[in-house]
Scaffold this motif. Structure first.
Motif, PDB file in Angstrom:
ATOM      1  N   TYR A  37       3.171  -2.510  -4.353  1.00 43.18           N
ATOM      2  CA  TYR A  37       2.389  -3.333  -3.442  1.00 43.18           C
ATOM      3  C   TYR A  37       1.935  -2.429  -2.311  1.00 43.18           C
ATOM      4  O   TYR A  37       2.720  -1.643  -1.785  1.00 43.18           O
ATOM      5  CB  TYR A  37       3.209  -4.492  -2.879  1.00 43.18           C
ATOM      6  N   ASN A  48      -5.187  -6.238   0.164  1.00 40.16           N
ATOM      7  CA  ASN A  48      -3.877  -5.737  -0.212  1.00 40.16           C
ATOM      8  C   ASN A  48      -3.731  -5.913  -1.711  1.00 40.16           C
ATOM      9  O   ASN A  48      -4.208  -6.887  -2.283  1.00 40.16           O
ATOM     10  CB  ASN A  48      -2.784  -6.492   0.529  1.00 40.16           C
ATOM     11  N   GLY A  50      -1.536  -4.925  -5.599  1.00 39.91           N
ATOM     12  CA  GLY A  50      -0.290  -4.619  -6.276  1.00 39.91           C
ATOM     13  C   GLY A  50      -0.552  -4.141  -7.685  1.00 39.91           C
ATOM     14  O   GLY A  50      -1.682  -4.088  -8.151  1.00 39.91           O
TER      15      GLY A  50
END
Length: 120
Positions: A37, A48, A50
């Motif tokens: 992540y 963001n 992952g």
């Protein structure tokens, strides 16, 4: 550079935590599932993201081990043109365990890796 640093910090934490095994014997194999992540700096305008990966380790002796890891991570830009960014990481590490017969095993690690970034 903040993108690389954020992702690198996450991967370093995963690599170091993946090597904590107790009482491994010579010629033993292990499979390590991994997750990633990354929290990106706002100036980069990336969401963001992952990803995940898989590692394979092999204990040559009770003190020496080798590990091969492959990871994938993806993200996309928050603003136009909203392109996606993918990264693949391949790493080969060597480990030396100081106290291989104990539950707590300090170790040294060194390795080589390659990263491929793809922006679409």
């Amino acid at each position: 550079m903040k993108y690389s640093f954020s992702l690198g910090a996450v991967l370093m934490a995963l690599f170091f935590s993946s090597a904590l095994y107790a009482h491994q014997e010579k010629a033993s194999w292990g499979v390590i599932p991994m997750g990633t992540y990354a929290h990106f700096a706002n100036a980069r305008h990336y969401e963001n993201g992952g990803g995940g990966g898989l590692g394979l380790n092999y204990f040559l002796t009770p003190h020496w081990a080798a590990e091969l890891d492959a990871l994938y991570m993806g993200s996309r830009q928050e603003k136009a043109p909203k392109k996606s960014v993918n990264a693949q990481f391949y790493v080969l590490d060597g480990f030396y365990y100081f106290r291989s017969d104990q539950d707590f095993q300090p170790f040294l690690s060194a390795g080589l890796g390659v990263t491929h970034f793809n922006r679409r």
